[in-house]
Motif scaffolding. Structure first.
Motif, mmCIF file in Angstrom:
data_model
loop_
_atom_site.group_PDB
_atom_site.id
_atom_site.type_symbol
_atom_site.label_atom_id
_atom_site.label_comp_id
_atom_site.label_asym_id
_atom_site.label_seq_id
_atom_site.Cartn_x
_atom_site.Cartn_y
_atom_site.Cartn_z
ATOM 1 N N GLN A 109 -10.762 -8.576 -12.576
ATOM 2 C CA GLN A 109 -10.178 -8.465 -11.241
ATOM 3 C C GLN A 109 -10.218 -7.019 -10.761
ATOM 4 O O GLN A 109 -10.145 -6.074 -11.553
ATOM 5 N N ALA A 110 -10.312 -6.848 -9.464
ATOM 6 C CA ALA A 110 -10.343 -5.507 -8.889
ATOM 7 C C ALA A 110 -8.959 -4.877 -8.910
ATOM 8 O O ALA A 110 -7.941 -5.559 -8.732
ATOM 9 N N SER A 111 -8.912 -3.577 -9.126
ATOM 10 C CA SER A 111 -7.687 -2.785 -8.989
ATOM 11 C C SER A 111 -7.936 -1.733 -7.914
ATOM 12 O O SER A 111 -8.995 -1.102 -7.896
ATOM 13 N N GLU A 112 -6.956 -1.549 -7.017
ATOM 14 C CA GLU A 112 -7.185 -0.667 -5.868
ATOM 15 C C GLU A 112 -5.946 0.151 -5.558
ATOM 16 O O GLU A 112 -4.816 -0.333 -5.629
ATOM 17 N N HIS A 113 -6.189 1.410 -5.192
ATOM 18 C CA HIS A 113 -5.114 2.271 -4.688
ATOM 19 C C HIS A 113 -5.606 2.955 -3.420
ATOM 20 O O HIS A 113 -6.669 3.577 -3.404
ATOM 21 N N ASP A 114 -4.815 2.822 -2.358
ATOM 22 C CA ASP A 114 -5.113 3.476 -1.086
ATOM 23 C C ASP A 114 -3.965 4.429 -0.766
ATOM 24 O O ASP A 114 -2.841 3.988 -0.483
ATOM 25 N N GLY A 115 -4.246 5.719 -0.832
ATOM 26 C CA GLY A 115 -3.227 6.719 -0.553
ATOM 27 C C GLY A 115 -3.453 7.360 0.792
ATOM 28 O O GLY A 115 -4.523 7.939 1.046
ATOM 29 N N ILE A 116 -2.464 7.246 1.683
ATOM 30 C CA ILE A 116 -2.539 7.856 3.015
ATOM 31 C C ILE A 116 -1.606 9.062 3.023
ATOM 32 O O ILE A 116 -0.376 8.901 3.002
ATOM 33 N N HIS A 117 -2.188 10.252 3.033
ATOM 34 C CA HIS A 117 -1.409 11.484 2.947
ATOM 35 C C HIS A 117 -1.510 12.252 4.258
ATOM 36 O O HIS A 117 -2.620 12.478 4.769
ATOM 37 N N THR A 118 -0.378 12.667 4.789
ATOM 38 C CA THR A 118 -0.335 13.451 6.028
ATOM 39 C C THR A 118 0.406 14.758 5.767
ATOM 40 O O THR A 118 1.502 14.755 5.194
ATOM 41 N N PHE A 119 -0.216 15.864 6.199
ATOM 42 C CA PHE A 119 0.340 17.193 5.972
ATOM 43 C C PHE A 119 0.632 17.856 7.312
ATOM 44 O O PHE A 119 -0.259 17.964 8.163
ATOM 45 N N TYR A 120 1.876 18.317 7.475
ATOM 46 C CA TYR A 120 2.243 19.138 8.624
ATOM 47 C C TYR A 120 2.483 20.556 8.093
ATOM 48 O O TYR A 120 3.488 20.806 7.410
ATOM 49 N N CYS A 121 1.555 21.457 8.390
ATOM 50 C CA CYS A 121 1.616 22.814 7.852
ATOM 51 C C CYS A 121 2.182 23.757 8.903
ATOM 52 O O CYS A 121 1.576 23.947 9.968
ATOM 53 N N GLY A 122 3.318 24.347 8.598
ATOM 54 C CA GLY A 122 4.005 25.216 9.543
ATOM 55 C C GLY A 122 3.329 26.561 9.728
ATOM 56 O O GLY A 122 2.379 26.927 9.020
ATOM 57 N N LYS A 123 3.817 27.318 10.673
ATOM 58 C CA LYS A 123 3.238 28.614 11.022
ATOM 59 C C LYS A 123 3.225 29.554 9.817
ATOM 60 O O LYS A 123 4.202 29.642 9.069
ATOM 61 N N ASN A 124 2.093 30.223 9.642
ATOM 62 C CA ASN A 124 1.917 31.254 8.603
ATOM 63 C C ASN A 124 2.038 30.716 7.182
ATOM 64 O O ASN A 124 2.144 31.500 6.238
ATOM 65 N N SER A 125 2.030 29.417 7.013
ATOM 66 C CA SER A 125 2.131 28.849 5.666
ATOM 67 C C SER A 125 0.753 28.693 5.041
ATOM 68 O O SER A 125 -0.249 28.471 5.734
ATOM 69 N N HIS A 126 0.738 28.797 3.708
ATOM 70 C CA HIS A 126 -0.493 28.577 2.946
ATOM 71 C C HIS A 126 -0.253 27.428 1.976
ATOM 72 O O HIS A 126 0.727 27.416 1.226
ATOM 73 N N VAL A 127 -1.154 26.457 1.995
ATOM 74 C CA VAL A 127 -1.039 25.283 1.124
ATOM 75 C C VAL A 127 -2.328 25.124 0.339
ATOM 76 O O VAL A 127 -3.428 25.163 0.913
ATOM 77 N N LYS A 128 -2.192 24.948 -0.956
ATOM 78 C CA LYS A 128 -3.337 24.558 -1.790
ATOM 79 C C LYS A 128 -3.102 23.122 -2.248
ATOM 80 O O LYS A 128 -2.087 22.822 -2.870
ATOM 81 N N TYR A 129 -4.045 22.243 -1.915
ATOM 82 C CA TYR A 129 -3.918 20.821 -2.241
ATOM 83 C C TYR A 129 -5.062 20.418 -3.153
ATOM 84 O O TYR A 129 -6.232 20.604 -2.826
ATOM 85 N N VAL A 130 -4.718 19.874 -4.322
ATOM 86 C CA VAL A 130 -5.709 19.461 -5.311
ATOM 87 C C VAL A 130 -5.536 17.970 -5.571
ATOM 88 O O VAL A 130 -4.450 17.519 -5.956
ATOM 89 N N GLU A 131 -6.615 17.214 -5.364
ATOM 90 C CA GLU A 131 -6.564 15.759 -5.542
ATOM 91 C C GLU A 131 -7.772 15.321 -6.371
ATOM 92 O O GLU A 131 -8.917 15.617 -6.027
ATOM 93 N N LYS A 132 -7.510 14.603 -7.469
ATOM 94 C CA LYS A 132 -8.587 14.099 -8.323
ATOM 95 C C LYS A 132 -8.480 12.587 -8.459
ATOM 96 O O LYS A 132 -7.386 12.053 -8.637
ATOM 97 N N HIS A 133 -9.637 11.921 -8.404
ATOM 98 C CA HIS A 133 -9.707 10.475 -8.581
ATOM 99 C C HIS A 133 -10.593 10.153 -9.778
ATOM 100 O O HIS A 133 -11.633 10.787 -9.991
#
Length: 309
Positions: A109-133
């Protein structure tokens, strides 16, 4: 702990998020649609959504040097897991977010994951995002991952996104969307590995809305055996901005890679560039490594590891 972790679970977490045991600080670990364990920190609050499955992550203004982990693992056959995660990063932050999903499937049988990610990055902010599948398991059932990533960046925000598909994912459709305000900077690196009869489609839409905004998109992929990949990047310049899209792909066996570039300038001051290079491993690279004592297979593997790292 709501759900116990097996050795397989621990191995998946190590593969996708380099987690060994429970991490320190803020984290949320999810398995088969259920919470394993969650912790917030003084500056990072993680709370369950009230309208959809998933979590809200709120990062206080001025938070610096902290990391939040939100990995997902799937080991249940036939499961389709959908999760909505929203990140609210306030002004003047400097944080790292580690995500990703690992699927272990031993069934038909199939196994599935659907991840919906939303980022609101504020003024002068720095974000490092690491995603592995990553996918594994001896079963014939598909391992499906369909991530959606939305990024909204305010004035002078900066974001580094590293989106990686390691191995074993039967099918994926990846949608990445970004809107950049004045002075915002996005570096988006996507690395894909497909093999056997796997298929991967990557759709990107980046809108440069503010003056002096910029994006650099780097796609590096390896397609082996009979796998197929399609890369659809679209950069839209609506102000005095800069955009650069680079697609590099290696083809092995009877694999196929298609790159369909899209750049739209809606301002005379927009500077947008697209580059693509698709082909097999150069023979002289293999020969050079073989002179150092490697076999042809070992030489190919070293080239691929270097290319995707």
């Amino acid at each position: 702990m709501a759900v116990d972790l097996s050795p397989i679970d621990e191995s998946l977490l190590a593969e996708i998020a380099n987690i060994h045991g429970m991490p320190k600080g803020a984290f949320n670990i999810r398995k088969d649609g259920q919470l394993v364990e969650r912790h917030s920190s003084a500056n990072i609050e993680i709370a369950t959504k009230t309208d959809n499955p998933g979590i809200d992550i709120r990062i206080k203004a001025g938070t610096k040097g902290e990391t939040v982990y939100i990995p997902v693992i799937v080991t249940q056959a036939g499961l389709k897991d959908v999760v909505y995660n929203t990140f609210y990063i306030e002004d003047d932050c400097d944080v790292t977010i580690i995500a990703g999903c690992g699927i272990h499937n031993e069934s038909h049988q199939a196994s599935e994951h659907d991840g919906i990610h939303t980022f609101y990055c504020g003024k002068n902010s720095h974000v490092k995002y690491v995603e592995k599948h990553y996918g594994e398991g001896a079963g014939t059932g598909e391992r499906i991952l369909n991530p959606v990533t939305n990024v909204i960046m305010e004035e002078n925000a900066s974001c580094e996104m590293e989106l990686t598909q390691l191995r074993g994912v039967s099918s994926t459709v990846r949608d990445t969307n970004a809107e950049l305000g004045a002075g915002a900077k996005l570096v988006l690196t996507e690395k894909l590995l497909t093999h056997d009869d796997q298929v991967a489609t990557s759709n990107m839409k980046v809108e440069l809305k503010g003056d002096d905004s910029s994006v650099q998109v780097i796609s590096r992929s390896v397609a082996q055996d009979n796998s197929k990949q399609v890369f659809n990047p679209l950069v839209i310049g609506e102000a005095a901005c800069r955009g650069h899209v680079q697609c590099d792909a290696i083809i092995m066996g009877k694999a196929k890679v298609t790159a369909i570039p899209g750049i739209e300038a809606a301002s005379e001051d927009a500077l947008l560039v697209h580059e693509a290079a698709i082909g097999k491993i150069a023979g002289d690279q293999i020969i050079k490594l073989m002179t150092l004592g490697l076999t042809e297979e070992e030489a190919e593997q070293e080239i691929l590891e270097d290319f995707l790292n």
